[in-house]
Scaffold this motif. Structure first.
Motif, mmCIF file in Angstrom:
data_model
loop_
_atom_site.group_PDB
_atom_site.id
_atom_site.type_symbol
_atom_site.label_atom_id
_atom_site.label_comp_id
_atom_site.label_asym_id
_atom_site.label_seq_id
_atom_site.Cartn_x
_atom_site.Cartn_y
_atom_site.Cartn_z
ATOM 1 N N ALA A 130 -45.042 -19.475 -34.439
ATOM 2 C CA ALA A 130 -44.250 -19.480 -35.670
ATOM 3 C C ALA A 130 -44.048 -18.086 -36.248
ATOM 4 C CB ALA A 130 -44.924 -20.375 -36.710
ATOM 5 N N SER A 131 -44.842 -17.104 -35.800
ATOM 6 C CA SER A 131 -44.776 -15.770 -36.401
ATOM 7 C C SER A 131 -43.801 -14.830 -35.700
ATOM 8 C CB SER A 131 -46.172 -15.140 -36.403
ATOM 9 O OG SER A 131 -46.599 -14.839 -35.090
ATOM 10 N N PHE A 132 -43.224 -15.273 -34.570
ATOM 11 C CA PHE A 132 -42.273 -14.429 -33.846
ATOM 12 C C PHE A 132 -40.861 -14.954 -34.022
ATOM 13 C CE2 PHE A 132 -46.267 -13.656 -31.661
ATOM 14 C CZ PHE A 132 -46.256 -12.270 -31.556
ATOM 15 N N ASP A 133 -39.909 -14.025 -33.925
ATOM 16 C CA ASP A 133 -38.506 -14.401 -33.993
ATOM 17 C C ASP A 133 -38.198 -15.425 -32.896
ATOM 18 O OD1 ASP A 133 -35.553 -14.199 -33.416
ATOM 19 O OD2 ASP A 133 -35.677 -12.793 -35.079
ATOM 20 N N LYS A 134 -37.448 -16.458 -33.247
ATOM 21 C CA LYS A 134 -37.141 -17.517 -32.283
ATOM 22 C C LYS A 134 -36.388 -16.994 -31.057
ATOM 23 C CE LYS A 134 -37.122 -21.328 -35.609
ATOM 24 N NZ LYS A 134 -36.326 -22.409 -36.252
ATOM 25 N N ALA A 135 -35.668 -15.902 -31.219
ATOM 26 C CA ALA A 135 -34.926 -15.346 -30.090
ATOM 27 C C ALA A 135 -35.863 -14.856 -28.992
ATOM 28 C CB ALA A 135 -34.034 -14.193 -30.553
ATOM 29 N N ALA A 172 -52.656 -3.026 -31.252
ATOM 30 C CA ALA A 172 -52.483 -3.250 -32.688
ATOM 31 C C ALA A 172 -51.207 -4.053 -32.898
ATOM 32 C CB ALA A 172 -52.400 -1.926 -33.433
ATOM 33 N N ARG A 173 -51.348 -5.199 -33.536
ATOM 34 C CA ARG A 173 -50.167 -6.019 -33.848
ATOM 35 C C ARG A 173 -49.716 -5.696 -35.266
ATOM 36 N NH1 ARG A 173 -49.950 -11.522 -31.150
ATOM 37 N NH2 ARG A 173 -49.136 -10.026 -29.602
ATOM 38 N N LEU A 174 -48.453 -5.328 -35.399
ATOM 39 C CA LEU A 174 -47.881 -4.941 -36.680
ATOM 40 C C LEU A 174 -47.100 -6.118 -37.256
ATOM 41 C CD1 LEU A 174 -46.428 -1.477 -35.564
ATOM 42 C CD2 LEU A 174 -48.768 -2.021 -36.264
ATOM 43 N N SER A 175 -47.320 -6.389 -38.528
ATOM 44 C CA SER A 175 -46.608 -7.508 -39.142
ATOM 45 C C SER A 175 -46.287 -7.194 -40.598
ATOM 46 C CB SER A 175 -47.433 -8.793 -39.048
ATOM 47 O OG SER A 175 -48.702 -8.623 -39.650
ATOM 48 N N ARG A 176 -45.248 -7.846 -41.060
ATOM 49 C CA ARG A 176 -44.888 -7.828 -42.481
ATOM 50 C C ARG A 176 -44.883 -9.271 -42.957
ATOM 51 N NH1 ARG A 176 -41.296 -3.382 -41.250
ATOM 52 N NH2 ARG A 176 -41.984 -1.549 -42.420
ATOM 53 N N SER A 219 -70.346 -4.021 -22.034
ATOM 54 C CA SER A 219 -69.691 -4.592 -23.210
ATOM 55 C C SER A 219 -68.275 -5.010 -22.839
ATOM 56 C CB SER A 219 -69.652 -3.578 -24.357
ATOM 57 O OG SER A 219 -70.969 -3.235 -24.768
ATOM 58 N N ILE A 220 -67.843 -6.109 -23.433
ATOM 59 C CA ILE A 220 -66.507 -6.641 -23.147
ATOM 60 C C ILE A 220 -65.843 -7.013 -24.466
ATOM 61 C CG2 ILE A 220 -65.175 -8.463 -22.016
ATOM 62 C CD1 ILE A 220 -67.370 -8.695 -19.948
ATOM 63 N N GLU A 221 -64.594 -6.604 -24.606
ATOM 64 C CA GLU A 221 -63.763 -7.056 -25.713
ATOM 65 C C GLU A 221 -62.598 -7.836 -25.120
ATOM 66 O OE1 GLU A 221 -66.329 -4.008 -26.685
ATOM 67 O OE2 GLU A 221 -64.529 -3.602 -25.494
ATOM 68 N N ALA A 222 -62.201 -8.912 -25.794
ATOM 69 C CA ALA A 222 -61.140 -9.764 -25.260
ATOM 70 C C ALA A 222 -60.248 -10.265 -26.381
ATOM 71 C CB ALA A 222 -61.747 -10.947 -24.506
ATOM 72 N N VAL A 223 -59.023 -10.609 -26.022
ATOM 73 C CA VAL A 223 -58.089 -11.205 -26.967
ATOM 74 C C VAL A 223 -58.471 -12.677 -27.142
ATOM 75 C CG1 VAL A 223 -55.673 -11.837 -27.318
ATOM 76 C CG2 VAL A 223 -56.244 -9.609 -26.349
ATOM 77 N N PRO A 224 -58.588 -13.172 -28.362
ATOM 78 C CA PRO A 224 -58.970 -14.573 -28.581
ATOM 79 C C PRO A 224 -58.000 -15.551 -27.925
ATOM 80 C CG PRO A 224 -59.139 -13.329 -30.626
ATOM 81 C CD PRO A 224 -58.446 -12.434 -29.640
ATOM 82 N N GLU A 225 -58.546 -16.655 -27.446
ATOM 83 C CA GLU A 225 -57.708 -17.676 -26.822
ATOM 84 C C GLU A 225 -56.714 -18.246 -27.832
ATOM 85 O OE1 GLU A 225 -59.575 -20.162 -23.643
ATOM 86 O OE2 GLU A 225 -61.426 -19.580 -24.686
ATOM 87 N N GLY A 226 -55.500 -18.493 -27.349
ATOM 88 C CA GLY A 226 -54.430 -18.955 -28.216
ATOM 89 C C GLY A 226 -53.582 -17.835 -28.789
ATOM 90 N N THR A 227 -53.912 -16.584 -28.460
ATOM 91 C CA THR A 227 -53.129 -15.442 -28.936
ATOM 92 C C THR A 227 -51.900 -15.239 -28.049
ATOM 93 O OG1 THR A 227 -55.119 -14.334 -29.762
ATOM 94 C CG2 THR A 227 -53.181 -12.955 -29.395
ATOM 95 N N ILE A 228 -50.769 -14.969 -28.665
ATOM 96 C CA ILE A 228 -49.548 -14.607 -27.932
ATOM 97 C C ILE A 228 -49.680 -13.148 -27.505
ATOM 98 C CG2 ILE A 228 -47.037 -14.501 -28.003
ATOM 99 C CD1 ILE A 228 -48.193 -17.305 -28.514
ATOM 100 N N LEU A 229 -49.464 -12.874 -26.212
ATOM 101 C CA LEU A 229 -49.616 -11.511 -25.703
ATOM 102 C C LEU A 229 -48.439 -11.166 -24.814
ATOM 103 C CD1 LEU A 229 -52.030 -9.604 -26.306
ATOM 104 C CD2 LEU A 229 -52.769 -9.960 -23.955
ATOM 105 N N PHE A 230 -48.143 -9.864 -24.728
ATOM 106 C CA PHE A 230 -46.966 -9.386 -24.020
ATOM 107 C C PHE A 230 -47.368 -8.514 -22.820
ATOM 108 C CE2 PHE A 230 -45.788 -10.502 -28.288
ATOM 109 C CZ PHE A 230 -44.633 -11.233 -28.094
ATOM 110 N N PRO A 231 -46.430 -8.270 -21.888
ATOM 111 C CA PRO A 231 -46.764 -7.514 -20.673
ATOM 112 C C PRO A 231 -47.382 -6.143 -20.973
ATOM 113 C CG PRO A 231 -44.636 -8.573 -20.404
ATOM 114 C CD PRO A 231 -45.041 -8.801 -21.831
ATOM 115 N N HIS A 232 -48.328 -5.776 -20.122
ATOM 116 C CA HIS A 232 -49.036 -4.490 -20.140
ATOM 117 C C HIS A 232 -50.091 -4.374 -21.232
ATOM 118 C CE1 HIS A 232 -46.366 -2.869 -17.046
ATOM 119 N NE2 HIS A 232 -45.347 -3.331 -17.755
#
Length: 531
Positions: free
Chosen positions: A474-479, A392-396, A123-136
């Motif tokens: 668009a969902s992340f801080d521009k900095a 888990a991506r946390l958002s408000r 079985s394989i789970e993967a992050v959908p293409e076009g997702t922003i991802l960070f190191p590790h």
């Protein structure tokens, strides 16, 4: 003759099948594998370990282009490769001829028989293409028998590393261009035909509007665009004659390349052709500048076009562009409407590889119990993360505030039963962020790709992948997205996973101390202990 393509022009933006290395649609690609993966697979089989359950993760350690993030791409092509994976008679025949250093066959007959009948079972789970991802953060999680999981490594890394790198570069060009149109012109500078095709796909996912690569347009439903080259102008005795001939042939698609000889003189001749087009009910769609001082030439060209009533004629610029040059030109007020980006995008010019890795994180012991595994390194960034991980991506609202890597086997997802969510840097435990769980939306990023050897994900529309990239940016801080000294985003370990990792490090440290206690007094150790 029946076409191998599945593209329906009535359905733009579709994702074609067999897209792993689609330049070679009918070839066996089972041998796109490093030799050591096959020797390990044989070792697992002969040691009776081939069916032991295991967990592997693919992730990257450092964001490319001096940035903070990557845009995931290549999952569907990898799934296409895996879905078709089988060793043919010809593959097995070749492997039977591979010699070891002693001159005898490297692979034994029982292994080759097993390999011939083998099919992926995990079985394989993967992050959908076009997702922003960070190191590790895990991009892919493979839960499969050791034999199966090991054989995937080379192809997974080759496909996903490359396409993620190009999609990330494209997203940066997209950010620099803002709402301007961006065209990918890189095929002739790509790393081979297969590299050109996969790069065009990834660039579109990363946010590019269209490509000049006709095969990519046919395979993936990417909008295709192009003008003419200098050779068209040079083939005629006069530049005006070349422009007139092109406009006669393509009266509603005339974008004229004006810099073959003298750019501003070329603009004047293009305007003359534009007036002729208007007499026929058409218009001059655009001019293209491909050399020289683009800020100056675009400004002068715009002035001349506007003065002669061609305010709607668009200016296209090309010539070794990337996100930093586009940013500079825009800051100078260059009136450029469309950016043609080639070499520096298609080759990821300033970053040759992503550097994604594939590491064992858990394996069944002799009793069948899953045991976490962790690679220890002198470099904290290279110490792996144990367990069966998810993100888990946390958002408000529409704003992302942090990512938590957690172990699905030993803890609940973040926000369940806790008032404060703690995020700890995998590299520097002093860097932490505490987030109130109140009104937090939690989105787990890994989604099923294969279950029990069968593909369970549909072939997603490539335009939907592109939209995911744009929405993610668009969902992340521009900095966090800026090109110079970007701000760090809070992406790290849960408190429980951090503590589990620390315990494992301490356990390894105690084992090293025990071994050192047996070293004679005249033994030498001039460095720090590894943990």
């Amino acid at each position: 003759m029946k076409s191998n393509f599945n593209y329906d022009p009535a359905q733009p933006g579709q994702t074609a099948s067999a897209a792993a290395l689609p330049v070679f649609p009918n070839a066996s690609l089972a041998l796109t594998i490093d030799l050591y993966l096959l020797t390990m697979a044989q070792g697992y089989l002969l040691s009776g370990m081939e069916s032991r359950s295991s967990v592997f993760h693919m992730f990257y350690r450092h964001a490319p282009f001096r940035g903070r993030y990557a845009v995931v791409a290549g999952m569907s092509p990898f799934a296409d490769w895996l879905e078709a994976l089988a060793f043919t008679d010809e593959d097995i025949e070749f492997l039977s001829t591979v010699p070891g250093k002693d001159g005898r066959p490297l692979f034994v007959a029982s292994f080759l028989r097993y390999l011939k009948e083998w099919r992926f079972r995990g079985s394989i789970e993967a992050v959908p293409e076009g997702t922003i991802l960070f190191p590790h953060e895990p991009m892919v999680r493979v839960r499969a028998p050791l034999f199966d999981a090991q054989l995937l490594e080379a192809a997974l890394l080759a496909i996903v590393n490359h396409q993620t790198l190009i999609a990330t570069k494209a997203s940066r060009v997209r950010l620099a261009a803002g709402s301007d149109e961006v065209l990918e012109f890189g095929l002739r500078r790509a790393q081979g035909l297969d590299g050109g095709l996969s790069s065009s796909r990834a660039a579109y996912i990363g946010g590019i509007d269209a490509t000049s690569n006709v095969l990519a347009a046919a395979r993936f439903g990417i909008p295709v665009r192009g003008t003419h080259a200098h050779s068209w102008v040079m083939a005629f005795d006069e530049e005006s004659e070349a422009f007139t001939a092109y406009a006669d042939l393509f009266p509603h698609n005339s974008v004229l390349l004006v810099d073959t000889y003298d750019s501003l003189e070329g603009v004047k001749k293009a305007v003359e052709v534009g007036l002729r087009l208007r007499s026929r009910g058409a218009d001059l769609m655009g001019i293209r500048l491909d050399s020289g001082d683009l800020a100056y030439l675009a400004t002068e060209a715009r002035r001349y076009l506007d003065a002669h009533g061609f305010q709607a004629t668009r200016i296209v610029a090309s010539n070794e562009l990337d996100e930093r040059i586009i940013t500079s030109l825009k800051s100078q007020g260059a009136p450029i409407d469309i950016w043609g980006v080639g070499t520096k995008l298609i080759t990821a010019f300033d970053e040759p590889a992503l550097g994604g890795v594939y590491k064992l994180a858990a394996v069944a012991n002799g009793k069948g119990d899953m045991v976490a595994r962790m690679k220890i390194s002198d470099q904290s960034a290279k110490t792996s993360i144990p367990g069966c991980l998810d993100v888990a991506r946390l958002s408000r609202g529409a704003h992302c505030v942090g990512d938590v890597i957690f172990d699905t086997q030993t803890e609940l997802p973040p926000g369940q039963g806790e008032k404060i969510i703690t995020i700890i840097s995998p590299e520097d435990p002093w860097k932490r962020k505490a987030i109130s769980a109140k009104a937090i939306e939690v989105n787990r990023l890994l989604v099923p790709l294969f279950e029990k050897g069968k593909r369970v994900s549909g072939r997603e529309n490539i335009t939907a992948m592109r939209r995911r990239t744009l929405a993610g940016l668009a969902s992340f801080d521009k900095a966090i997205l800026r090109f110079e000294n970007p701000h760090a985003y809070a992406a790290g370990l849960s408190q429980a996973l951090f503590e589990q990792r620390q315990l494992m490090r301490e356990h390894e440290f105690e084992k090293i101390k025990h071994r050192l206690a047996a070293v004679p007094e005249n033994g030498h150790d001039n460095g720090f202990l590894k943990p």
